[in-house]
Design an enzyme around this catalytic site. Structure first.
Site, PDB file in Angstrom:
ATOM      1  CB  CYS A  78     -14.432  10.080  -3.797  1.00  0.00           C
ATOM      2  SG  CYS A  78     -14.392  10.600  -2.072  1.00  0.00           S
ATOM      3  CB  CYS A 229     -12.291  17.054  -0.027  1.00  0.00           C
ATOM      4  SG  CYS A 229     -12.244  16.820  -1.814  1.00  0.00           S
TER       5      CYS A 229
END
Length: 296
Positions: A78, A229
């Site tokens: 991530c 994101c």
């Protein structure tokens, strides 16, 4: 005793569990409980903070970012979470990181360097490619993406740590009205699912040719729509860069609902060895779990 912190990167938020010696049995059920915004702590993802040696990971990096989506599924890594992960390690005193120096972290997507620049952190996500190559770029995409109430749109698949599909819309009003309460339908369906980034180009080459500018929303695999994101931001910039051709910039500003991130890319229009993501990392709370995570 299991300690945790809550943090976010451009409002993409995470629960980080301290587990330096690898004792926590991190089950999907525990992940979903911690990430639940009513019954748990609430988060887009959960990160176990564990030494690589204890987790059987690459010994080149002392620490492994064991990242999980809020639905209990594991993810490769991530981008936003990596910055929060390093900020947490620094705050705990588990690493030393002066300004403009870097540390290696292990992820399921490989070992990646994270550099500190004042209050910002930059991670190099390494190699990337447009999955369909030049042919997909020329045709506008390699998959079709359908959102509720809209006809199918072309999407460009980008391989970058996590899988991504990028879709372009004509204006910000259409982007803001888009229904992301249900997952977009991608055809052909990627075997391991995908994040879907939806972008609107905002840059004006006549004003500043060296900096691209995008507005973006995202539906993340395993989490739904999130405020940001990190890897998706990079994928969006890479797709816009590919569509833009030879005149497209290598440096991009991407505005997401949770803030602003910056991307620096290297390589051809369809592949490269480096893509860097820069942005903030914020720690907002810390504490102890009343019901400690199950010990292995």
């Amino acid at each position: 005793m299991t300690t945790f912190v809550k943090g976010h990167g451009t409002e993409n938020d995470f629960v980080l569990l301290d587990d330096p010696d690898g004792r926590i049995d991190l089950t999907p059920e525990l992940i979903r409980h911690l990430a639940d915004r009513r019954a748990g702590l609430g988060a887009d993802g959960v990160i176990r903070v564990v030494r690589s040696a204890a987790a059987g990971q690459d010994a080149r990096a002392e620490w492994f970012m064991d990242y999980w989506n809020s639905d209990g599924s594991a993810a490769e890594m991530c981008g936003n979470g990596s910055r929060v992960f390093v900020a947490h390690l620094l705050r705990r005193g588990w690493i030393e990181l002066d300004d403009d120096t870097e540390v290696l972290i292990a992820t399921r997507g490989g070992v990646m360097p994270v550099r500190r620049r004042g209050d910002l952190y930059s991670i190099d996500l390494g190699g990337w490619q447009v999955e369909g190559g030049p042919a997909a770029i020329a045709s506008g995409g390699d998959v079709k993406v359908t959102f509720p109430g809209m006809p199918p749109l072309p999407g460009l698949s980008i391989a970058l740590s996590n899988p991504h599909v990028v879709v372009v819309l004509p204006d910000v009003a259409t982007l803001e009205a888009l229904d992301l309460t249900t997952p977009p339908v991608v055809e052909p369906a990627p075997p391991n699912g995908t994040n879907v980034e939806i972008v609107v180009p905002l840059h004006d080459q006549s004003i500043r040719a060296d900096l691209g500018h995008l507005r973006m929303r995202v539906h993340e695999r395993g989490s739904g729509e999130t405020r940001s994101c990190g890897t998706g931001t990079v994928a969006a910039a890479l797709a816009a860069r590919a569509w833009g051709g030879n005149l497209a910039p290598d440096h991009w500003r991407v505005d997401v609902p949770g803030g602003t991130l910056y991307v620096d890319a290297q390589g051809t229009a369809s592949e490269g060895d480096s893509a860097q993501l820069s942005g903030p990392a914020v720690i907002v709370a810390e504490g102890e779990l009343i019901e400690p995570a199950q010990q292995g």
